[in-house]
Design a protein around this motif. Structure first.
Motif, PDB file in Angstrom:
ATOM      1  N   MET A   1      88.753  20.232  36.453  1.00 30.34           N
ATOM      2  CA  MET A   1      89.881  20.808  35.724  1.00 30.34           C
ATOM      3  C   MET A   1      90.406  22.034  36.466  1.00 30.34           C
TER       4      MET A   1
ATOM      5  N   GLN B   1      95.746  23.279  34.315  1.00 30.91           N
ATOM      6  CA  GLN B   1      95.486  22.227  33.325  1.00 30.91           C
ATOM      7  C   GLN B   1      94.815  22.810  32.084  1.00 30.91           C
ATOM      8  N   PHE B   2      93.864  23.715  32.332  1.00 23.93           N
ATOM      9  CA  PHE B   2      93.192  24.358  31.201  1.00 23.93           C
ATOM     10  C   PHE B   2      94.183  25.158  30.363  1.00 23.93           C
ATOM     11  N   ASN B   3      95.045  25.927  31.014  1.00 18.47           N
ATOM     12  CA  ASN B   3      96.023  26.728  30.282  1.00 18.47           C
ATOM     13  C   ASN B   3      96.964  25.847  29.465  1.00 18.47           C
TER      14      ASN B   3
ATOM     15  N   ALA C   1      94.984  24.683  26.391  1.00 15.47           N
ATOM     16  CA  ALA C   1      94.831  25.760  25.406  1.00 15.47           C
ATOM     17  C   ALA C   1      96.150  26.027  24.694  1.00 15.47           C
TER      18      ALA C   1
ATOM     19  N   ASN D   1      82.222  19.424  31.266  1.00 14.69           N
ATOM     20  CA  ASN D   1      83.468  19.893  30.658  1.00 14.69           C
ATOM     21  C   ASN D   1      83.429  21.389  30.364  1.00 14.69           C
ATOM     22  N   THR D   2      82.354  21.831  29.711  1.00 17.34           N
ATOM     23  CA  THR D   2      82.292  23.250  29.338  1.00 17.34           C
ATOM     24  C   THR D   2      82.135  24.138  30.577  1.00 17.34           C
TER      25      THR D   2
ATOM     26  N   VAL E   1      85.587  24.546  31.941  1.00 16.73           N
ATOM     27  CA  VAL E   1      86.342  25.522  31.144  1.00 16.73           C
ATOM     28  C   VAL E   1      85.921  26.938  31.524  1.00 16.73           C
TER      29      VAL E   1
ATOM     30  N   CYS F   1      87.384  28.058  34.766  1.00 20.84           N
ATOM     31  CA  CYS F   1      88.812  28.389  34.674  1.00 20.84           C
ATOM     32  C   CYS F   1      89.040  29.794  34.147  1.00 20.84           C
TER      33      CYS F   1
END
Length: 388
Positions: free
Chosen positions: A1, A5-7, A10, A54-55, A58, A61
């Motif tokens: 990620m 993409q994370f932003n 969210a 996944n975590t 995150v 990021c």
């Protein structure tokens, strides 16, 4: 990620739940949004059940190239930092280890500094703005709105007084523009290495007002008391449940042989202790209940001598209405009387349920309503224990 993409993810969660206070990422669950104090699962394509990978993605990021925070995570198991979604929102982020995996909690920060009226703060906050020196403590558990109250207080001082305000935060949550005053905001691990060292340095930065995001240890409290006693107004938070436990917590930071001196310093420097709790509001949302202690002669005596012979902080607060003081139970009663909270909400949040039950029953009798049927409340065992 990738960070972008994370932003985007969210931002999508925020758009779906505009009233959210937190976003949680933890292994084995879906993305969670906390809305009005309750968690709501959020379906995100490809992240229906978060995996360790996944975590970790995150966490990567939000950590970015912040080496200090990465080091803190590695050494202490958690770290705090801030994260911005362009101009859409800012978050206070905690990255932590749990069962060998990483988890992330993002606390949403209001874009606009809340006003005192918006938060429903007690009238004594207006008096605090005019204080020239002393120690003011805002207390409560995590997520009870202490940061918002403190930000509103600093903003009011900034708007009304031509003074230098230094804030020590972890991390910086609200960005204060210079108004009548000048605000210098310093962030832990970026601008200073500990609250104690930051507070000691602040005394050489010509402030009239110092805001300490949280007093966590003896050294910081010791310097705060010194600063409050030498002409500075010190505003700070503590993780304590009410006014009485706040005094005990402060004394507990020091050695037994130091207690007498600390009591004298505290009796001299303390101005207010304001504790708060957030409660579910009728019709949705949340509302704060407040306990207010002012350093009157009776409070000063209790600080110096301790609670003994039937004298307690609770009783002084209960009888201190003429000085703007009140207990949590009196605040809960007022909120119920005005229709802001349910009866069970008040009872479950009470400091002394037996006393609050009597207040509520008296009110309901005056309205011609039936008094509390504790067997229907779901908490009769706790109430019976208190009555005994």
């Amino acid at each position: 990620m990738r960070p972008e993409q994370f932003n985007a993810m969210a931002a999508a969660v925020l758009k779906r739940h505009p009233r959210l206070s937190d976003i949680l990422f933890t292994v084995g669950a879906s993305v969670q949004a906390e809305v009005d104090g309750e968690l709501v699962p959020v379906r995100v394509r490809g992240l229906e059940t978060l995996t360790p990978e996944n975590t970790r993605a995150v966490a990567e990021c939000v950590l970015g190239d912040h080496l200090v925070h990465r080091r803190a995570l590695a050494e202490r198991g958690s770290c705090d930092l801030s994260h911005a979604l362009s101009s859409e929102a800012r978050f206070r982020v905690n990255v932590f280890k749990q069962r060998g995996n990483l988890a992330v909690v993002m606390r949403r920060l209001p874009q606009v500094i809340p006003g005192m009226a918006d938060l429903g703060l007690p009238p004594v906050f207006r008096e605090i703005v005019r204080e020239r020196h002393g120690l003011v403590l805002i207390t409560g558990g995590t997520g009870t709105g202490k940061s918002n109250s403190l930000a509103a207080l600093v903003d009011a001082v900034n708007a009304e007084r031509a003074v230098h305000i230094v804030t020590l935060e972890d991390p910086v949550e609200f960005v204060h523009a210079h108004k009548k005053g000048v605000v210098s905001q310093r962030e832990l691990h970026t601008d200073f290495d500990s609250f104690a060292s930051g507070l000691r340095a602040a005394l050489r930065q010509a402030p009239k007002v110092i805001m300490v995001g949280e007093i966590r240890d003896r050294e910081t409290m010791e310097i705060a008391l010194q600063a409050a006693g030498t002409g500075h107004l010190v505003l700070a938070t503590l993780h304590t449940s009410d006014a009485g436990t706040t005094i005990s917590r402060i004394l507990g930071l020091f050695e037994r042989h130091e207690e007498r001196l600390v009591r004298m310093q505290l009796a001299e420097s303390l101005r207010f202790v304001i504790s708060q709790r957030l409660l579910p509001r009728v019709g949705g949302g949340r509302i704060a209940a407040f306990e207010v202690l002012r350093n009157t002669l009776r409070v000063r005596e209790l600080v110096l001598q301790g609670e003994q012979g039937g004298k307690s902080f609770y009783e002084v607060l209960e009888e201190g209405g003429t000085h703007g003081m009140n207990t949590f139970d009196q605040s809960l009663f007022a909120l119920f009387e005005q229709g802001f909270i349910e009866e069970n909400t008040a009872l479950l949040s009470a400091s002394d349920r037996a006393r609050l039950v009597r207040l509520l029953d008296r009110l309901k009798s005056s309205r011609g309503e039936s008094v509390s049927d504790l067997r229907l409340s779901g908490i009769e065992e706790d109430l019976d224990a208190d009555l005994r």
